[in-house]
Design an enzyme around this catalytic site. Structure first.
Site, PDB file in Angstrom:
ATOM      1  N   ASN A   1       0.859  -1.179   0.000  1.00 60.40           N
ATOM      2  CA  ASN A   1       0.000   0.000   0.000  1.00 60.40           C
ATOM      3  C   ASN A   1       0.897   1.232   0.000  1.00 60.40           C
ATOM      4  O   ASN A   1       1.548   1.539   0.997  1.00 60.40           O
ATOM      5  CB  ASN A   1      -0.898  -0.016   1.240  1.00 60.40           C
ATOM      6  CG  ASN A   1      -1.759   1.226   1.366  1.00 60.40           C
ATOM      7  OD1 ASN A   1      -1.901   2.003   0.424  1.00 60.40           O
ATOM      8  ND2 ASN A   1      -2.334   1.426   2.536  1.00 60.40           N
ATOM      9  N   TRP A   2       0.943   1.923  -1.142  1.00 60.51           N
ATOM     10  CA  TRP A   2       1.840   3.067  -1.277  1.00 60.51           C
ATOM     11  C   TRP A   2       1.351   4.315  -0.537  1.00 60.51           C
ATOM     12  O   TRP A   2       2.118   5.258  -0.341  1.00 60.51           O
ATOM     13  CB  TRP A   2       2.041   3.399  -2.760  1.00 60.51           C
ATOM     14  CG  TRP A   2       2.955   2.447  -3.471  1.00 60.51           C
ATOM     15  CD1 TRP A   2       3.592   1.360  -2.953  1.00 60.51           C
ATOM     16  CD2 TRP A   2       3.357   2.524  -4.848  1.00 60.51           C
ATOM     17  NE1 TRP A   2       4.356   0.744  -3.920  1.00 60.51           N
ATOM     18  CE2 TRP A   2       4.230   1.438  -5.093  1.00 60.51           C
ATOM     19  CE3 TRP A   2       3.065   3.388  -5.904  1.00 60.51           C
ATOM     20  CZ2 TRP A   2       4.800   1.204  -6.350  1.00 60.51           C
ATOM     21  CZ3 TRP A   2       3.629   3.162  -7.151  1.00 60.51           C
ATOM     22  CH2 TRP A   2       4.496   2.083  -7.362  1.00 60.51           C
TER      23      TRP A   2
ATOM     24  N   GLY B   1       3.103  -1.500   4.170  1.00 61.89           N
ATOM     25  CA  GLY B   1       3.143  -0.062   3.949  1.00 61.89           C
ATOM     26  C   GLY B   1       4.520   0.416   3.546  1.00 61.89           C
ATOM     27  O   GLY B   1       4.927   0.332   2.390  1.00 61.89           O
ATOM     28  N   GLY B   2       5.287   0.919   4.508  1.00 58.09           N
ATOM     29  CA  GLY B   2       6.576   1.546   4.222  1.00 58.09           C
ATOM     30  C   GLY B   2       7.531   0.705   3.408  1.00 58.09           C
ATOM     31  O   GLY B   2       8.202   1.210   2.498  1.00 58.09           O
TER      32      GLY B   2
ATOM     33  N   GLU C   1      -5.033  -5.412  10.474  1.00 55.84           N
ATOM     34  CA  GLU C   1      -3.973  -4.443  10.738  1.00 55.84           C
ATOM     35  C   GLU C   1      -4.195  -3.791  12.089  1.00 55.84           C
ATOM     36  O   GLU C   1      -4.989  -2.864  12.213  1.00 55.84           O
ATOM     37  CB  GLU C   1      -3.969  -3.352   9.661  1.00 55.84           C
ATOM     38  CG  GLU C   1      -3.623  -3.830   8.267  1.00 55.84           C
ATOM     39  CD  GLU C   1      -3.376  -2.659   7.333  1.00 55.84           C
ATOM     40  OE1 GLU C   1      -2.250  -2.530   6.848  1.00 55.84           O
ATOM     41  OE2 GLU C   1      -4.300  -1.859   7.130  1.00 55.84           O
TER      42      GLU C   1
ATOM     43  N   GLU D   1      -6.472   4.426   8.301  1.00 55.22           N
ATOM     44  CA  GLU D   1      -6.245   5.841   8.018  1.00 55.22           C
ATOM     45  C   GLU D   1      -7.472   6.473   7.375  1.00 55.22           C
ATOM     46  O   GLU D   1      -7.753   7.661   7.598  1.00 55.22           O
ATOM     47  CB  GLU D   1      -5.012   5.989   7.125  1.00 55.22           C
ATOM     48  CG  GLU D   1      -3.723   5.674   7.875  1.00 55.22           C
ATOM     49  CD  GLU D   1      -2.554   5.292   6.997  1.00 55.22           C
ATOM     50  OE1 GLU D   1      -1.514   4.894   7.547  1.00 55.22           O
ATOM     51  OE2 GLU D   1      -2.681   5.381   5.752  1.00 55.22           O
TER      52      GLU D   1
ATOM     53  N   GLY E   1       2.911   1.808  10.701  1.00 55.27           N
ATOM     54  CA  GLY E   1       3.841   2.923  10.600  1.00 55.27           C
ATOM     55  C   GLY E   1       4.589   3.241  11.877  1.00 55.27           C
ATOM     56  O   GLY E   1       5.284   4.256  11.952  1.00 55.27           O
TER      57      GLY E   1
END
Length: 284
Positions: free
Chosen positions: A41-42, A267-268, A200, A130, A206
């Protein structure tokens, strides 16, 4: 669909989010039953089309004949979807980070399922924490996204997970039960083949914190039990449940060894081709 507190805890009475579960190495039979799904997931990255094209190409190159037999997808910003598709080729799928549950009309800034479908998108995220927290998307709105994606003949990855406060109060299972039941309301057993779940824990997204494989496995087992209660055991056993939350090359192998963890939503690390390539090429 509204759920009372009694209903939620009745659902969980037969299985605790942190109850002991069958641990150990995932067997070949289990791998065949639920094909692993590694996804990135960018989010609001990268900043230019050129960077997106290069990153998609570099990640695509890490998928080789020696890679595990997995589905691989990148969920990217809308503006990069077609360029990323062209760059990635057939090695992986390009999905959308979200969708509007409306199909057309006065919804400035929205993107519909029909628009995404028309450019070849087959997967979209719904319910990412988010979107829930920062953008205020409710369970009902998220359910509308899921239903519209299914109606369009597309696939949805429904994201669920508890906050750190809820985790500390041992409410992970209860939160997941509510989010699963509300998010999947109206989706039939037959359509569950086009649904994946991403667990998640919000406290791990993050932050660099990763749930231990044992904790992640126990919550995944609870989610599978909830799906069995909603549908049946066959549907629960067939549904892929991914783990997300600061997944790294160092943590992926132990996570993927757990029998109820079917993949990762990253993610990252998905912004680094070398790191994400190692995650794609997990070892069990």
């Amino acid at each position: 669909m509204k759920l009372s507190v009694a209903t939620v805890f009745a659902t969980l009475s037969s299985v605790s989010a942190f109850a002991p579960s069958s641990m150990g190495i995932r067997s070949a039979t289990q791998l065949e039953a639920r094909k692993p799904f590694i996804s990135g997931n960018w989010k609001l990255n990268p900043q230019t089309k050129e960077e997106a094209v290069k990153l998609a190409a570099d990640i695509s190159a890490t998928v080789t004949d020696d890679s595990p037999d997995s589905d691989v997808a990148l969920f990217v910003p809308y503006v990069f979807i077609e360029a990323a598709m062209a760059s990635a080729g057939d090695s992986l799928m390009i999905g959308a980070e979200g969708v509007c549950p409306e199909i057309k009309g006065a919804f400035t800034g929205a993107v519909s399922t029909a628009m995404l479908d028309s450019v070849g998108v087959k997967w979209a995220l719904a319910g990412h924490s988010e979107r829930r927290v920062i953008f205020g998307e409710s369970d009902e709105y998220i359910n509308g996204q899921c239903l519209k994606l299914i109606e369009q003949g597309m696939n949805v990855m429904l994201c669920i997970g508890e906050s750190e406060s809820e985790y500390n109060q041992d409410l992970a299972g209860a939160v997941c039960a509510v989010q699963l039941k509300k998010g999947l309301a109206g989706i039939s057993k037959e359509d569950m083949s086009r649904v994946a779940i991403a667990y998640e824990p919000v406290w791990a997204i993050g932050t660099g914190k990763v749930a231990t494989p044992e904790i992640a496995q126990s919550v995944h087992a609870t989610c599978r039990s909830i799906l069995a209660d909603m549908y049946d055991q066959e549907t629960a056993d067939a549904t892929r449940i991914l783990y997300g939350g600061s997944v790294t090359p160092e943590s992926v192998d132990d996570l993927m060894k757990q029998e109820d963890i079917d993949g990762a939503l990253v993610g990252g690390a998905s912004l680094d081709a070398e790191k994400f390539g190692r995650i794609i090429n997990f070892q069990v």
